[in-house]
Motif scaffolding. Structure first.
Motif, PDB file in Angstrom:
ATOM      1  N   GLY A 171       0.781  -1.223   0.000  1.00 19.91           N
ATOM      2  CA  GLY A 171       0.000   0.000   0.000  1.00 19.91           C
ATOM      3  C   GLY A 171       0.813   1.273   0.000  1.00 19.91           C
ATOM      4  N   ILE A 172       2.131   1.140  -0.020  1.00 20.30           N
ATOM      5  CA  ILE A 172       2.994   2.324  -0.060  1.00 20.30           C
ATOM      6  C   ILE A 172       2.853   2.986  -1.427  1.00 20.30           C
ATOM      7  CG2 ILE A 172       5.429   3.075  -0.076  1.00 20.30           C
ATOM      8  CD1 ILE A 172       5.933   0.853   2.026  1.00 20.30           C
ATOM      9  N   LYS A 173       2.780   4.328  -1.416  1.00 22.49           N
ATOM     10  CA  LYS A 173       2.595   5.096  -2.650  1.00 22.49           C
ATOM     11  C   LYS A 173       3.855   5.830  -3.088  1.00 22.49           C
ATOM     12  CE  LYS A 173      -1.721   3.942  -2.796  1.00 22.49           C
ATOM     13  NZ  LYS A 173      -2.159   2.910  -3.778  1.00 22.49           N
ATOM     14  N   VAL A 174       4.693   6.237  -2.145  1.00 23.13           N
ATOM     15  CA  VAL A 174       5.899   7.006  -2.453  1.00 23.13           C
ATOM     16  C   VAL A 174       7.011   6.568  -1.508  1.00 23.13           C
ATOM     17  CG1 VAL A 174       6.933   9.311  -2.677  1.00 23.13           C
ATOM     18  CG2 VAL A 174       4.485   9.001  -3.118  1.00 23.13           C
ATOM     19  N   ILE A 175       8.237   6.518  -2.020  1.00 20.63           N
ATOM     20  CA  ILE A 175       9.401   6.223  -1.187  1.00 20.63           C
ATOM     21  C   ILE A 175      10.319   7.434  -1.185  1.00 20.63           C
ATOM     22  CG2 ILE A 175      11.443   4.758  -0.897  1.00 20.63           C
ATOM     23  CD1 ILE A 175       9.878   2.499  -2.247  1.00 20.63           C
ATOM     24  N   ILE A 176      10.689   7.883   0.005  1.00 24.34           N
ATOM     25  CA  ILE A 176      11.694   8.935   0.170  1.00 24.34           C
ATOM     26  C   ILE A 176      12.962   8.263   0.666  1.00 24.34           C
ATOM     27  CG2 ILE A 176      12.316  11.042   1.413  1.00 24.34           C
ATOM     28  CD1 ILE A 176       9.314  11.606   1.729  1.00 24.34           C
ATOM     29  N   ALA A 177      14.060   8.453  -0.040  1.00 24.64           N
ATOM     30  CA  ALA A 177      15.308   7.791   0.326  1.00 24.64           C
ATOM     31  C   ALA A 177      16.408   8.827   0.484  1.00 24.64           C
ATOM     32  CB  ALA A 177      15.704   6.761  -0.737  1.00 24.64           C
TER      33      ALA A 177
ATOM     34  N   ALA B 275      20.428   9.670   1.452  1.00 26.26           N
ATOM     35  CA  ALA B 275      21.734   9.011   1.469  1.00 26.26           C
ATOM     36  C   ALA B 275      22.835  10.045   1.292  1.00 26.26           C
ATOM     37  CB  ALA B 275      21.823   7.960   0.364  1.00 26.26           C
ATOM     38  N   GLY B 276      23.977   9.779   1.893  1.00 24.32           N
ATOM     39  CA  GLY B 276      25.143  10.637   1.749  1.00 24.32           C
ATOM     40  C   GLY B 276      26.262   9.911   1.032  1.00 24.32           C
ATOM     41  N   GLY B 277      27.357  10.609   0.788  1.00 24.18           N
ATOM     42  CA  GLY B 277      28.500  10.006   0.121  1.00 24.18           C
ATOM     43  C   GLY B 277      28.146   9.552  -1.281  1.00 24.18           C
ATOM     44  N   ALA B 278      28.402   8.278  -1.591  1.00 22.17           N
ATOM     45  CA  ALA B 278      28.110   7.742  -2.921  1.00 22.17           C
ATOM     46  C   ALA B 278      26.615   7.760  -3.214  1.00 22.17           C
ATOM     47  CB  ALA B 278      28.649   6.313  -3.034  1.00 22.17           C
ATOM     48  N   ALA B 279      25.788   7.724  -2.155  1.00 25.60           N
ATOM     49  CA  ALA B 279      24.334   7.930  -2.263  1.00 25.60           C
ATOM     50  C   ALA B 279      23.663   7.039  -3.290  1.00 25.60           C
ATOM     51  CB  ALA B 279      24.038   9.403  -2.568  1.00 25.60           C
ATOM     52  N   HIS B 280      23.918   5.738  -3.192  1.00 30.54           N
ATOM     53  CA  HIS B 280      23.323   4.797  -4.140  1.00 30.54           C
ATOM     54  C   HIS B 280      21.916   4.358  -3.746  1.00 30.54           C
ATOM     55  CE1 HIS B 280      27.609   3.512  -5.539  1.00 30.54           C
ATOM     56  NE2 HIS B 280      27.149   4.545  -6.214  1.00 30.54           N
ATOM     57  N   LEU B 281      21.520   4.609  -2.496  1.00 30.99           N
ATOM     58  CA  LEU B 281      20.255   4.067  -2.005  1.00 30.99           C
ATOM     59  C   LEU B 281      19.047   4.484  -2.851  1.00 30.99           C
ATOM     60  CD1 LEU B 281      18.656   2.452   0.114  1.00 30.99           C
ATOM     61  CD2 LEU B 281      18.580   4.529   1.513  1.00 30.99           C
ATOM     62  N   PRO B 282      18.830   5.788  -3.146  1.00 31.08           N
ATOM     63  CA  PRO B 282      17.635   6.142  -3.928  1.00 31.08           C
ATOM     64  C   PRO B 282      17.593   5.457  -5.289  1.00 31.08           C
ATOM     65  CG  PRO B 282      18.588   8.098  -2.913  1.00 31.08           C
ATOM     66  CD  PRO B 282      19.583   6.996  -2.719  1.00 31.08           C
ATOM     67  N   GLY B 283      18.718   5.412  -5.990  1.00 26.99           N
ATOM     68  CA  GLY B 283      18.747   4.799  -7.314  1.00 26.99           C
ATOM     69  C   GLY B 283      18.521   3.307  -7.273  1.00 26.99           C
ATOM     70  N   MET B 284      19.133   2.638  -6.296  1.00 25.59           N
ATOM     71  CA  MET B 284      18.953   1.189  -6.188  1.00 25.59           C
ATOM     72  C   MET B 284      17.518   0.845  -5.798  1.00 25.59           C
ATOM     73  SD  MET B 284      21.601  -0.262  -7.220  1.00 25.59           S
ATOM     74  CE  MET B 284      21.210  -1.937  -6.707  1.00 25.59           C
ATOM     75  N   VAL B 285      16.912   1.648  -4.922  1.00 22.18           N
ATOM     76  CA  VAL B 285      15.508   1.429  -4.572  1.00 22.18           C
ATOM     77  C   VAL B 285      14.639   1.591  -5.815  1.00 22.18           C
ATOM     78  CG1 VAL B 285      13.547   2.402  -3.311  1.00 22.18           C
ATOM     79  CG2 VAL B 285      15.710   2.010  -2.136  1.00 22.18           C
ATOM     80  N   ALA B 286      14.900   2.645  -6.588  1.00 26.44           N
ATOM     81  CA  ALA B 286      14.116   2.900  -7.800  1.00 26.44           C
ATOM     82  C   ALA B 286      14.228   1.770  -8.814  1.00 26.44           C
ATOM     83  CB  ALA B 286      14.545   4.218  -8.437  1.00 26.44           C
ATOM     84  N   SER B 287      15.350   1.076  -8.804  1.00 28.53           N
ATOM     85  CA  SER B 287      15.542  -0.024  -9.762  1.00 28.53           C
ATOM     86  C   SER B 287      14.767  -1.269  -9.370  1.00 28.53           C
ATOM     87  CB  SER B 287      17.034  -0.360  -9.891  1.00 28.53           C
ATOM     88  OG  SER B 287      17.526  -0.976  -8.712  1.00 28.53           O
ATOM     89  N   HIS B 288      14.222  -1.308  -8.135  1.00 25.40           N
ATOM     90  CA  HIS B 288      13.491  -2.479  -7.659  1.00 25.40           C
ATOM     91  C   HIS B 288      11.999  -2.205  -7.440  1.00 25.40           C
ATOM     92  CE1 HIS B 288      17.579  -3.937  -6.692  1.00 25.40           C
ATOM     93  NE2 HIS B 288      17.043  -5.132  -6.861  1.00 25.40           N
ATOM     94  N   THR B 289      11.524  -1.032  -7.861  1.00 27.44           N
ATOM     95  CA  THR B 289      10.110  -0.716  -7.672  1.00 27.44           C
ATOM     96  C   THR B 289       9.625   0.172  -8.807  1.00 27.44           C
ATOM     97  OG1 THR B 289       8.470   0.196  -6.131  1.00 27.44           O
ATOM     98  CG2 THR B 289      10.575   1.349  -6.271  1.00 27.44           C
ATOM     99  N   THR B 290       8.322   0.183  -9.007  1.00 27.28           N
ATOM    100  CA  THR B 290       7.724   1.101  -9.981  1.00 27.28           C
ATOM    101  C   THR B 290       7.113   2.316  -9.284  1.00 27.28           C
ATOM    102  OG1 THR B 290       5.671  -0.185  -9.881  1.00 27.28           O
ATOM    103  CG2 THR B 290       7.229  -0.723 -11.643  1.00 27.28           C
ATOM    104  N   LEU B 291       7.244   2.391  -7.958  1.00 24.59           N
ATOM    105  CA  LEU B 291       6.739   3.537  -7.218  1.00 24.59           C
ATOM    106  C   LEU B 291       7.626   4.763  -7.439  1.00 24.59           C
ATOM    107  CD1 LEU B 291       5.933   1.870  -3.771  1.00 24.59           C
ATOM    108  CD2 LEU B 291       4.280   2.645  -5.479  1.00 24.59           C
ATOM    109  N   PRO B 292       7.071   5.973  -7.293  1.00 28.44           N
ATOM    110  CA  PRO B 292       7.928   7.162  -7.351  1.00 28.44           C
ATOM    111  C   PRO B 292       8.898   7.188  -6.176  1.00 28.44           C
ATOM    112  CG  PRO B 292       5.664   7.763  -6.787  1.00 28.44           C
ATOM    113  CD  PRO B 292       5.648   6.317  -7.145  1.00 28.44           C
ATOM    114  N   VAL B 293      10.161   7.497  -6.468  1.00 29.90           N
ATOM    115  CA  VAL B 293      11.208   7.578  -5.450  1.00 29.90           C
ATOM    116  C   VAL B 293      11.752   9.005  -5.438  1.00 29.90           C
ATOM    117  CG1 VAL B 293      13.464   6.751  -4.683  1.00 29.90           C
ATOM    118  CG2 VAL B 293      11.820   5.147  -5.695  1.00 29.90           C
ATOM    119  N   ILE B 294      11.832   9.576  -4.243  1.00 31.75           N
ATOM    120  CA  ILE B 294      12.363  10.929  -4.069  1.00 31.75           C
ATOM    121  C   ILE B 294      13.670  10.825  -3.292  1.00 31.75           C
ATOM    122  CG2 ILE B 294      11.919  13.246  -3.174  1.00 31.75           C
ATOM    123  CD1 ILE B 294       8.898  12.500  -3.241  1.00 31.75           C
ATOM    124  N   GLY B 295      14.757  11.281  -3.900  1.00 28.46           N
ATOM    125  CA  GLY B 295      16.060  11.208  -3.259  1.00 28.46           C
ATOM    126  C   GLY B 295      16.383  12.483  -2.495  1.00 28.46           C
TER     127      GLY B 295
END
Length: 566
Positions: A448-454, A456-476
Motif C-alpha cells: 500500500g505504499i505510494k511514495v518512497i523517500i530515500a 543518502a550521503g556520500g556515494a548515495a546509491h540508495l535512492p537509485g537502487m531502490v528505484a531499480s526495484h520498484t515502480t513507485l515514485p522515489v524521491i532522493g
C-alpha cells in the motif's frame, strides 16, 4: 433475458445470486425450506419447498428451470447426474461429487500436478500413530465430507488429542493432512466459461476459529508476481474439473513464497463477497453469465478500488449482530444482511464491505468495526467506538542508509506527521543490506505504499537502487557528509541513467521531499490534497504578514528585530 435458473439451496449465496439475476430479468427458482433467505426477495409461486438432497424435489426444480446450479455442494449428486441428460447442470454433477469428498478432491488435484498438502486416508483411530510418525506434530485431522466453516477440522498437537479428535469429528470418513506452515491464506474466485477460464484478483483471507473473518482485496504485502502466480494456480486447479460457473480456490502462501491449494468450492463463496462493491462485475453476475453463456469482458473482473469485507457473525444474544450492522451504516460501510432471523454465536448473519481509494483508508474505516465485531462475538458490552485508534498501513516509506541520516530526514518526517500521512521509517543500506533493501522496495507497492523517500550521503546509491526495484515514485534526499558538503551525493542521485527516474530535492531538504510525496499522494486523496493546499496558504499568509510588518517598521528596525531573535 427471461431465463429460469434453478438453485439447489436458498441461503445467503442464493439470495445474492437472485439480487444479481433480478437486474437481467433472470428468474431464480430456489429449492429450500419455506422462508429461506433467497425466497424472501424473489416473490413468485414457482419456488420449491423441500430438501436439496430430496430426489423428488430436485426433479420438480428441474422441470421448472432452463438450467440448474448450486449454492451449496452438499446435494444429491446421483439425481443430478440423471437430470443433466435433459437439463443442463453447472458445475457438472461429476465435479460436485469429486469436490464433496475433500480427500478425493486432493487426489484429482495431485493427478494434475497441482500442489497440495500431503494427506493420508484413515480407516480408524489406530492409524493416527502412523500419521504422527510420518507427519510429526501438529497435523490436521479432517472430515472428508460435509465439512465447512471449520466444522470437520481438528488440529492434533499431541498424542492425547487422538481420542478427542475422533470424538469431535463423529463417524464420518476422515483423512490426515500434513501441517502447512503458511504465512498467509489467499483465495481466488475463478470463472469457467465455454471459452476458457478467467480469474478475479488474488485476495487475503483472515480466519478466526476456522471461520472467515476478513477479506482484503488486493492481498496485502503480496507482490504482483505472487498474485499472478496465485491466479494461474487457481485457474489450473479449476481446470481439473468440468462444468461452467464460479469456483473458489483457497490457498496457503508458504514462507518460501510457494503456494499450496487448500480446497475448492464449486459455487459462490465468502471470499468473493467483496466483488459486489469492489469490482465492476460481482462473483454472482459472473456465475450467471458463465452458466447462461453470456459474455464476460475480462476487464470487468478488475478491482474498482481497494476493498475489505468483514463478516457479521451472531453473538450471544439474538440481535447482537445488528449493533455491528448499525455501526457500519454510520461509518460508510455497505451492509448486507441475509434475512436469517435471530442470530446465534458464530452464525454468519451478513457482511460489510468497505472500499476506499487506498488500502490504508479502507483499513482506517474498518478498524472500529473490527473492534465491535470482536465484542459481538465475545459477548462484551459495546461502547462508542468512534474514537477507536487504528493501525494504518503506511503510504510513505522514509528510508536512510544510516541512522546518522535521521537528523536530516526528520524535518520531512515532521511534515508527514503534520499532514497525518501514515508512514514508516527504516534504515537500510544499498551496500550493507542489499538483499533487505531490494526485498523492501519490491514489496512496497503491494503493502500500500505510494511514495518512497530515500536519503543518502556520500556515494548515495540508495535512492537509485531502490528505484531499480520498484515502480513507485522515489524521491532522493542528498545528505551532507563530512566532505564535499553533500555535492557528491546530489550528483550521485540526480544523475540517474535514462529509464530509472529518481526525483531529487536540494541537499538536506527532506522537507521538500515530504511535501512532494504529499502532492503525489494528494492527486488521488482529497484529504491530503487539502492539507497541501492549507500548508501552501499558510506559507503565503506568513510571507504576507512579514511584508506588512516590514512596511510598518522599516528595514532598519526590522533587521534589529531579526538580530535580537538570533
Amino acid at each position: 433475458m427471461d431465463r429460469k435458473v434453478g438453485v439447489l439451496g436458498g441461503g445467503q449465496l442464493g439470495r445474492m445470486l437472485a439480487e444479481a439475476a433480478n437486474r437481467l430479468n433472470i428468474k431464480i427458482i430456489a429449492l429450500d425450506k419455506e422462508g429461506a433467505p433467497t425466497k424472501q426477495i424473489t416473490a413468485h409461486p414457482d419456488h420449491v419447498t423441500g430438501s436439496f438432497k430430496d430426489p423428488a424435489a430436485i426433479r420438480k426444480l428441474a422441470e421448472l428451470s432452463d438450467v440448474l446450479t448450486i449454492e451449496i455442494e452438499h446435494v444429491d449428486v446421483e439425481i443430478l447426474q440423471e437430470i443433466e441428460k435433459t437439463t443442463p447442470v453447472h458445475p457438472s454433477p461429476k465435479s460436485i461429487k469429486i469436490i464433496q469428498d475433500k480427500y478425493h478432491q486432493k487426489e484429482v488435484l495431485i493427478s494434475h500436478k497441482v500442489p497440495v498438502a500431503e494427506s493420508i486416508a484413515l480407516d480408524s483411530e489406530k492409524d493416527l500413530p502412523r500419521v504422527a510418525g510420518e507427519f510429526g506434530y501438529p497435523f490436521m485431522l479432517k472430515a472428508r465430507t460435509d465439512a465447512y466453516d471449520g466444522r470437520g477440522n481438528y488440529v492434533v498437537r499431541q498424542l492425547s488429542d487422538f481420542a478427542k479428535a475422533f470424538a469431535a469429528l463423529g463417524e464420518r470418513k476422515l483423512y490426515a493432512e500434513r501441517w502447512a506452515p503458511f504465512t498467509m491464506e489467499l483465495a481466488v474466485m475463478v470463472i469457467r466459461t465455454s471459452n476458457g477460464t478467467l480469474a478475479f484478483p488474488t485476495v487475503e483471507t483472515v480466519h478466526e476459529n476456522s471461520i472467515c473473518k476478513l477479506v482484503y482485496a488486493p492481498a496485502r504485502g503480496v507482490s504482483s508476481a505472487i498474485s499472478q502466480q496465485a491466479q494461474d494456480l487457481a485457474k489450473k486447479a479449476v481446470d481439473c474439473f468440468d462444468g461452467k460457473g464460479i469456483y473458489a480456490v483457497e490457498m496457503f502462501l508458504l514462507p518460501d513464497n510457494t503456494l499450496l491449494v487448500n480446497e475448492i468450492a464449486p459455487r459462490p463463496h465468502n471470499s468473493g463477497h467483496y466483488t459486489i462493491e469492489g469490482c465492476y462485475m460481482s462473483q454472482y453476475e459472473a456465475h450467471l453469465h458463465a452458466i447462461l453463456d453470456l459474455p464476460i469482458p475480462e476487464r470487468r473482473l478488475r478491482l474498482r478500488e481497494p476493498s475489505i469485507m468483514l463478516n457479521i457473525l451472531g453473538g450471544k444474544t439474538a440481535d447482537a449482530h445488528l449493533e455491528l450492522a448499525n455501526q457500519a451504516l454510520a461509518r460508510d460501510g455497505t451492509v448486507h444482511l441475509y434475512g436469517k432471523g435471530d442470530g446465534s454465536l458464530g452464525r454468519k448473519m451478513g457482511h460489510i464491505t468497505v472500499t476506499a481509494p487506498t488500502m490504508a483508508e479502507a483499513e482506517a474505516q474498518v478498524q472500529p468495526l473490527i473492534q465491535i465485531f470482536d465484542k459481538v462475538v465475545s459477548g462484551t458490552a459495546i461502547s462508542d467506538s468512534s474514537d477507536a485508534k487504528s493501525s494504518l498501513s503506511p503510504l510513505v516509506a522514509v528510508l536512510m542508509g544510516s541512522d546518522s541520516d535521521l537528523p536530516t530526514m526528520n524535518a520531512g518526517i515532521q511534515i508527514l506527521q503534520k499532514f497525518n500521512i501514515p508512514h514508516t521509517v527504516r534504515v537500510t543500506s544499498a551496500h550493507r543490506t542489499p538483499e533487505f533493501m531490494a526485498k523492501f522496495a519490491a514489496e512496497a507497492v503491494n503493502k500500500g505504499i505510494k511514495v518512497i523517500i530515500a536519503g543518502a550521503g556520500g556515494a548515495a546509491h540508495l535512492p537509485g537502487m531502490v528505484a531499480s526495484h520498484t515502480t513507485l515514485p522515489v524521491i532522493g534526499v542528498p545528505v551532507k557528509g563530512s566532505v564535499l558538503d553533500g555535492v557528491d551525493s546530489l550528483y550521485s542521485i540526480v544523475q540517474m541513467p535514462r529509464g530509472v527516474p529518481v526525483a531529487t530535492v536540494g541537499i538536506g531538504n527532506s522537507t521538500n521531499a515530504a511535501l512532494l510525496a504529499a502532492r503525489i499522494i494528494g492527486v488521488g486523496d482529497d484529504r491530503i490534497q487539502r492539507q497541501v493546499e492549507e500548508f501552501a496558504q499558510g506559507n503565503a499568509d506568513e510571507s504576507l504578514a512579514k511584508d506588512a510588518k516590514l512596511q510598518e517598521m522599516g528595514s532598519d528596525a526590522y533587521l534589529e528585530g531579526m538580530a535580537k531573535k538570533k
